[in-house]
Design an enzyme around this catalytic site. Structure first.
Site, PDB file in Angstrom:
ATOM      1  N   HIS A 132       0.838  -1.198   0.000  1.00 54.86           N
ATOM      2  CA  HIS A 132       0.000   0.000   0.000  1.00 54.86           C
ATOM      3  C   HIS A 132       0.873   1.247   0.000  1.00 54.86           C
ATOM      4  O   HIS A 132       2.097   1.171   0.155  1.00 54.86           O
ATOM      5  CB  HIS A 132      -0.927   0.022   1.224  1.00 54.86           C
ATOM      6  CG  HIS A 132      -2.125  -0.852   1.083  1.00 54.86           C
ATOM      7  ND1 HIS A 132      -2.115  -2.190   1.396  1.00 54.86           N
ATOM      8  CD2 HIS A 132      -3.378  -0.589   0.633  1.00 54.86           C
ATOM      9  CE1 HIS A 132      -3.303  -2.711   1.162  1.00 54.86           C
ATOM     10  NE2 HIS A 132      -4.088  -1.764   0.696  1.00 54.86           N
ATOM     11  N   LYS A 136      -0.716   4.881   4.548  1.00 52.23           N
ATOM     12  CA  LYS A 136      -1.578   3.923   5.251  1.00 52.23           C
ATOM     13  C   LYS A 136      -0.952   3.575   6.594  1.00 52.23           C
ATOM     14  O   LYS A 136       0.186   3.129   6.665  1.00 52.23           O
ATOM     15  CB  LYS A 136      -1.784   2.661   4.415  1.00 52.23           C
ATOM     16  CG  LYS A 136      -2.781   1.697   5.038  1.00 52.23           C
ATOM     17  CD  LYS A 136      -3.181   0.602   4.071  1.00 52.23           C
ATOM     18  CE  LYS A 136      -4.202  -0.342   4.687  1.00 52.23           C
ATOM     19  NZ  LYS A 136      -5.448   0.356   5.095  1.00 52.23           N
TER      20      LYS A 136
END
Length: 235
Positions: A132, A136
């Site tokens: 990601h 995040k």
């Protein structure tokens, strides 16, 4: 439909764009506890994409005011039972998914199907990788945890997951990588001495997540209780 956005980061902006394209009105975009506490508007539904440490308070705020909530924040699910209790107390509505992409939810189904088969095979081990963007905060991702829990239910050799590579036979290892400007990639790999079997989902943008969240908000209108993607999707 009048939508309140709780959490106005990149996902909030993407949801706002999709919601307006679909004819909805944004009645507020709250990005802090101070803004939340000062808000006096009205909404038909709230869409909540914030941070793990703020999610429960945000959801509580909306349900207490009679506003149905669609939440996509991960990393807070130890309080999910409390949300169910709130919904029962206030005759509220709550919709949660670790991932709102229709493609990812198809991937969840494929993962369960493959795990059912591989759980009956000898000589294979299974591991996961998720990638990601660097913003995040939680690791592994909520999507990875959903994938892992579905595997553990079906592959008898695995009883738990760990957020690292591991040689422990009862543990499902999840490698979490954070790379700038990466919307999300999840890979499940079964390996033996003979071969490997891999399934993979790669998101190309946030648009699929945002669209799914808005569609869930539309679906939630007029309902009471706690729901998820399996309730909404026809497959």
């Amino acid at each position: 439909m009048n939508i309140l956005l709780i959490g106005y980061g990149k996902m909030g902006h993407a949801i706002e764009e999709i919601a307006k394209e679909r004819g909805h009105t944004i009645t507020g975009a709250l990005n802090s506890e101070e803004e939340r506490n000062a808000w006096k508007g009205e909404a038909d539904v709230a869409i909540e994409f914030s941070q793990p440490d703020a999610a429960f308070d945000n959801i509580h705020f909306a349900i207490e005011r009679g506003i149905p909530v669609v939440s996509g924040t991960t990393g807070w699910l130890e309080r999910q039972h409390d949300v169910a209790t709130l919904c029962e107390k206030h005759n509220g509505a709550f919709f949660y998914a670790s991932n709102y992409s229709i493609g990812v939810n198809i991937f969840f189904r494929v993962n369960r199907y493959l795990a059912d088969i591989m759980g009956q095979q000898e000589g294979y081990d299974v591991e996961m990788e998720e990638v990601h963007h660097t913003e995040k905060k939680d690791a592994p991702s909520g999507t990875a945890i959903t994938l892992a829990e579905d595997i553990i239910e079906r592959v008898k050799q695995k009883s738990r997951w760990v957020n690292e590579t591991t040689e422990e036979k009862d543990a499902l290892g999840i490698s979490s990588l954070r790379i700038d400007k990466t919307p999300g990639t999840h890979t499940v790999t079964y390996s033996s001495d003979i071969d490997s079997i891999e399934i993979k989902h790669t998101a190309h943008s946030r648009k699929g997540f945002a669209l799914g969240a808005v569609v869930a908000a539309e679906w939630l209108s007029g309902r009471q209780g706690v729901f998820g993607m399996d309730d909404m999707l026809p497959f």
